[in-house]
Design an enzyme around this catalytic site. Structure first.
Site, PDB file in Angstrom:
ATOM      1  CD  GLU A   1     -97.156  27.602  44.854  1.00  0.00           C
ATOM      2  OE1 GLU A   1     -96.730  28.590  44.234  1.00  0.00           O
ATOM      3  OE2 GLU A   1     -97.942  27.715  45.799  1.00  0.00           O
TER       4      GLU A   1
HETATM    5  C1  LIG Z   1     -86.850  29.956  41.628  1.00  0.00           C
HETATM    6  C2  LIG Z   1     -87.819  30.342  42.709  1.00  0.00           C
HETATM    7  C3  LIG Z   1     -89.053  30.870  42.347  1.00  0.00           C
HETATM    8  C4  LIG Z   1     -89.953  31.275  43.331  1.00  0.00           C
HETATM    9  N1  LIG Z   1     -91.132  31.877  42.962  1.00  0.00           N
HETATM   10  C5  LIG Z   1     -91.893  32.466  43.923  1.00  0.00           C
HETATM   11  C6  LIG Z   1     -93.006  33.282  43.559  1.00  0.00           C
HETATM   12  O1  LIG Z   1     -93.344  33.424  42.383  1.00  0.00           O
HETATM   13  N2  LIG Z   1     -93.697  33.908  44.555  1.00  0.00           N
HETATM   14  C7  LIG Z   1     -93.362  33.773  45.866  1.00  0.00           C
HETATM   15  O2  LIG Z   1     -94.018  34.377  46.704  1.00  0.00           O
HETATM   16  N3  LIG Z   1     -92.317  32.995  46.246  1.00  0.00           N
HETATM   17  C8  LIG Z   1     -91.582  32.340  45.307  1.00  0.00           C
HETATM   18  N4  LIG Z   1     -90.508  31.572  45.669  1.00  0.00           N
HETATM   19  C9  LIG Z   1     -90.208  31.400  47.086  1.00  0.00           C
HETATM   20  C10 LIG Z   1     -90.475  29.989  47.595  1.00  0.00           C
HETATM   21  O3  LIG Z   1     -91.845  29.751  47.671  1.00  0.00           O
HETATM   22  C11 LIG Z   1     -89.743  29.842  48.942  1.00  0.00           C
HETATM   23  O4  LIG Z   1     -88.350  29.763  48.639  1.00  0.00           O
HETATM   24  C12 LIG Z   1     -90.194  28.643  49.734  1.00  0.00           C
HETATM   25  O5  LIG Z   1     -91.501  28.822  50.185  1.00  0.00           O
HETATM   26  C13 LIG Z   1     -89.287  28.361  50.935  1.00  0.00           C
HETATM   27  O6  LIG Z   1     -89.041  29.516  51.685  1.00  0.00           O
HETATM   28  P1  LIG Z   1     -87.526  29.889  52.055  1.00  0.00           P
HETATM   29  O7  LIG Z   1     -86.742  29.895  50.802  1.00  0.00           O
HETATM   30  O8  LIG Z   1     -87.531  31.125  52.864  1.00  0.00           O
HETATM   31  O9  LIG Z   1     -86.997  28.678  52.925  1.00  0.00           O
HETATM   32  P2  LIG Z   1     -87.217  28.517  54.511  1.00  0.00           P
HETATM   33  O10 LIG Z   1     -88.631  28.778  54.863  1.00  0.00           O
HETATM   34  O11 LIG Z   1     -86.162  29.263  55.216  1.00  0.00           O
HETATM   35  O12 LIG Z   1     -86.954  26.952  54.680  1.00  0.00           O
HETATM   36  C14 LIG Z   1     -85.644  26.382  54.800  1.00  0.00           C
HETATM   37  C15 LIG Z   1     -85.814  24.912  55.216  1.00  0.00           C
HETATM   38  O13 LIG Z   1     -86.458  24.848  56.503  1.00  0.00           O
HETATM   39  C16 LIG Z   1     -87.652  24.073  56.429  1.00  0.00           C
HETATM   40  N5  LIG Z   1     -88.671  24.673  57.272  1.00  0.00           N
HETATM   41  C17 LIG Z   1     -89.041  25.969  57.317  1.00  0.00           C
HETATM   42  N6  LIG Z   1     -90.035  26.127  58.218  1.00  0.00           N
HETATM   43  C18 LIG Z   1     -90.309  24.925  58.733  1.00  0.00           C
HETATM   44  C19 LIG Z   1     -91.248  24.433  59.691  1.00  0.00           C
HETATM   45  N7  LIG Z   1     -92.137  25.219  60.282  1.00  0.00           N
HETATM   46  N8  LIG Z   1     -91.210  23.118  59.989  1.00  0.00           N
HETATM   47  C20 LIG Z   1     -90.346  22.292  59.386  1.00  0.00           C
HETATM   48  N9  LIG Z   1     -89.456  22.692  58.466  1.00  0.00           N
HETATM   49  C21 LIG Z   1     -89.437  23.989  58.133  1.00  0.00           C
HETATM   50  C22 LIG Z   1     -88.043  24.087  54.944  1.00  0.00           C
HETATM   51  O14 LIG Z   1     -88.811  22.956  54.582  1.00  0.00           O
HETATM   52  C23 LIG Z   1     -86.693  24.113  54.249  1.00  0.00           C
HETATM   53  O15 LIG Z   1     -86.176  22.818  54.151  1.00  0.00           O
HETATM   54  C24 LIG Z   1     -89.615  31.108  44.700  1.00  0.00           C
HETATM   55  C25 LIG Z   1     -88.394  30.532  45.054  1.00  0.00           C
HETATM   56  C26 LIG Z   1     -87.498  30.166  44.080  1.00  0.00           C
HETATM   57  C27 LIG Z   1     -86.162  29.603  44.508  1.00  0.00           C
END
Ligand SMILES: Cc1cc2nc3c(=O)[nH]c(=O)nc-3n(C[C@H](O)[C@H](O)[C@H](O)COP(=O)(O)OP(=O)(O)OC[C@H]3O[C@@H](n4cnc5c(N)ncnc54)[C@H](O)[C@@H]3O)c2cc1C
Length: 566
Positions: free
Chosen positions: A427
């Site tokens: 989220e």
């Molecule tokens: C169990 C689980 C359930 C989920 N359920 C859903 C769902 O129902 N629907 C859905 O659509 N998604 C879902 N997600 C996805 C979730 O919303 C994402 O994992 C989350 O938004 C982070 O994206 P990412 O994993 O690609 O991490 P990344 O975006 O790669 O982030 C990695 C790190 O970099 C930081 N970062 C990234 N961009 C920036 C920036 N611009 N500035 C500063 N820091 C930054 C982040 O804060 C984080 O610390 C789920 C994830 C999990 C693990």
């Protein structure tokens, strides 16, 4: 150890800390009388204690699994979901025209908190449904509303949100899923989504996916994204089920926790979908769901923290170790007392912030007042991030209270820590929440934040005579936050972003101090003792946090990547 949903805590909060009367005083929510409110809290607590809490371990020990393309859920989850649906808990705040109860979101937030403490992995399902219902109410055509809302509200069908793709996580605008018009009012949706919570189950007739995808003429980035309703089974116009849509669960993730919630890789292969909101207006529509879910996810952290606290307290009152005095149990040791008092005080602070957030949402809904809308928007990233941080930290402390037994799965203390860990990530990560607070939520040059600080300082000023030892530190902390905010809004974005996380936490610390002060003023001696612990021990953290904020970005960015690998 049995979980006891904290219904009486919510009664105290609503009556004495967050002024729920202002919500029930509006025409929109006038039906939510004190009797009705009490009945709702009592009934919800009963459901949590008797039906949902016994399922918590099942989800962990018997995870959801994929069998020949079908998701099989944990034992008892089907019955648990049915009990939630039959009780009308999914549609508590939904539009009565479609079968909802039209109750304040504040009450939904209280119930979601209690359900999260009882069984987090199952509770995520109705939480997703509630967000989808709200998004459809605001953005869908009448035809989609008529077809989907009654079934989602009754729990016959359930809903998901599909944003994330392998290359598009925090940066949703990088998504590649495509939508092409079929020429009959529907669209063909093609692409892969990952990490989709509750993407399928074996207990609802249908699963309705809200999917973000790009139309052929959609520009790059978030401005070119549209939102589509893509059902697993395409309903006929009369609501009966028609043909299977071309989408499938490819696999389920093996996760650190939250095993009862199936988290799927989804493939859409020209699946039929229907536009929700205008073309290229998908992000605005999805934001309705995301904002709802952000408050909800913050609440998941708080509910889990409550359960972890109850668990740790029960253990501490039985475990004998050392020369403890009194009962002879470890609860008599000052350090164990410190851990338990911290857990309890943090839960109260985070819960008060979340409930105040929900009150602001209700007041904004009922009055349309711009100031309430701004208050709700300001508090949303704080309740999400602080609520989930408190969840993670409290669950970790819960393990510590158990000593070695905390590391042994059979006590259940570790499950809270594993389950709640993802709440700071999904989220919108807590880092992204903090950036939202210092950028988008400060586009008014801090006006909404300063209005809230005015209220806190006025309340602290008024309390100085009765409770000087508590009121003075709260007033001073708020003034320090005000000065830091004045500095912050004058900075470039990079400097704001470097201090975003400590700023959000400092803001939450001050809010927590404010609500503890109100509790001390209006509650019994026990409330005052807990407020003293919070205000004397936790509130001072704001000052170190705000010192970090004022460092800006230069020292961090001066650390080169070579320095990091050296
Ligand atoms: C169990 C689980 C359930 C989920 N359920 C859903 C769902 O129902 N629907 C859905 O659509 N998604 C879902 N997600 C996805 C979730 O919303 C994402 O994992 C989350 O938004 C982070 O994206 P990412 O994993 O690609 O991490 P990344 O975006 O790669 O982030 C990695 C790190 O970099 C930081 N970062 C990234 N961009 C920036 C920036 N611009 N500035 C500063 N820091 C930054 C982040 O804060 C984080 O610390 C789920 C994830 C999990 C693990």
């Amino acid at each position: 150890m049995p979980y006891a949903a904290p219904a009486s805590e919510f009664r105290f909060l609503l009556d004495h800390v967050v002024n729920f009367d202002q919500v029930t005083g509006t025409d929109t929510f006038g039906d939510a009388t004190p009797d009705m409110r009490d009945a709702i809290l009592t009934e919800a607590a009963k459901l949590c204690d008797e039906v949902l809490a016994p399922l918590q371990r099942n989800g962990d020990e018997h995870p959801a699994r994929l069998e020949n393309g079908i998701v099989r859920t944990s034992p008892g989850f089907a019955e648990g979901f049915k009990a939630i649906a039959d009780g009308g808990w999914i549609g508590m705040s939904a539009d009565p025209a479609y079968g909802g109860m039209g109750l304040p979101f504040t009450l939904t937030t209280a119930v979601n908190d209690m359900m999260s403490g009882a069984c987090l992995s199952l509770q995520l399902n109705p939480l997703m449904c509630q967000g989808q219902i709200e998004a459809l109410e605001h953005h869908a055509s009448d035809a989609i509303k008529d077809l989907y809302l009654p079934k989602l509200i009754s729990g016959q069908w359930c809903g998901t949100m599909n944003l994330t793709e392998p290359q598009a996580g925090s940066d949703v605008g990088a998504l590649r899923s495509k939508a092409t018009p079929n020429g009959d009012g529907s669209y063909a949706i093609t692409g892969q989504k990952i990490y989709i919570s509750w993407a399928d189950n074996d207990f609802t007739e249908n699963v309705c996916h809200l999917v973000l995808a790009r139309l052929p003429d959609g520009v790059e980035g978030t401005k070119g994204i549209s939102l589509f309703m893509v059902p697993k089974i395409i309903p006929n116009e009369d609501g009966t089920l028609g043909e299977r849509n071309s989408l499938r669960v490819v696999s389920l993730e093996h996760k650190m926790g939250l095993h009862g919630s199936p988290t799927a890789v989804m493939e859409y292969d020209g699946a039929r979908g229907w536009l929700v909101g205008p073309e290229h207006g998908g992000m605005a529509a999805m934001f309705t769901m995301m904002n709802n879910a952000r408050v909800g996810v913050g609440t998941q952290g708080i509910g889990t923290a409550e359960a972890a606290y109850q668990h740790a307290l029960a253990y501490a009152m039985e475990r004998k170790q050392g020369r403890a005095g009194g009962s002879g149990t470890i609860v008599e040791h000052a350090d164990v007392r410190r851990m338990l008092a911290t857990m309890k005080a943090e839960v109260f602070a985070a819960r008060s912030i979340a409930i105040s957030n929900a009150i602001a949402i209700d007041m904004s809904t009922a009055t349309g007042d711009a100031a309430w809308k701004a208050r709700a928007a300001l508090l949303t990233p704080i309740s999400k991030a602080f609520g989930t941080d408190v969840g993670v930290e409290t669950a970790a402390t819960g393990i510590q209270v158990h000593g070695g037994m905390g590391f042994i799965e059979e006590t259940g203390a570790a499950q809270f820590a594993r389950d709640v860990r993802v709440t700071t990530i999904y989220e919108g990560t807590n880092g992204i929440q903090a950036m939202d607070l210092v950028a988008r939520k400060m586009m008014d040059n801090g006006e909404a934040a300063f209005a809230l600080m005015d209220e806190i300082e006025a309340a602290a000023e008024a309390a100085k005579e009765k409770c000087p030892d508590l009121a003075e530190p709260v007033w001073h902390a708020c003034e320090t936050l005000r000065e830091a905010t004045e500095w912050l809004v004058a900075q470039e974005l990079t400097d704001r972003f470097a201090g975003a996380v400590p700023y959000l936490r400092a803001f939450a610390r001050v809010l927590g101090g404010y609500y503890h002060l109100l509790a001390a003023l209006h509650g019994d001696d026990s409330r005052e003792r807990l407020a003293t612990v919070y205000i004397k021990r936790m509130l001072p953290e704001h000052s170190a946090l705000l010192a970090q904020v004022r460092e800006g970005a230069s020292d961090l960015m001066a650390i080169s990547t070579d320095d990091l690998v050296a």
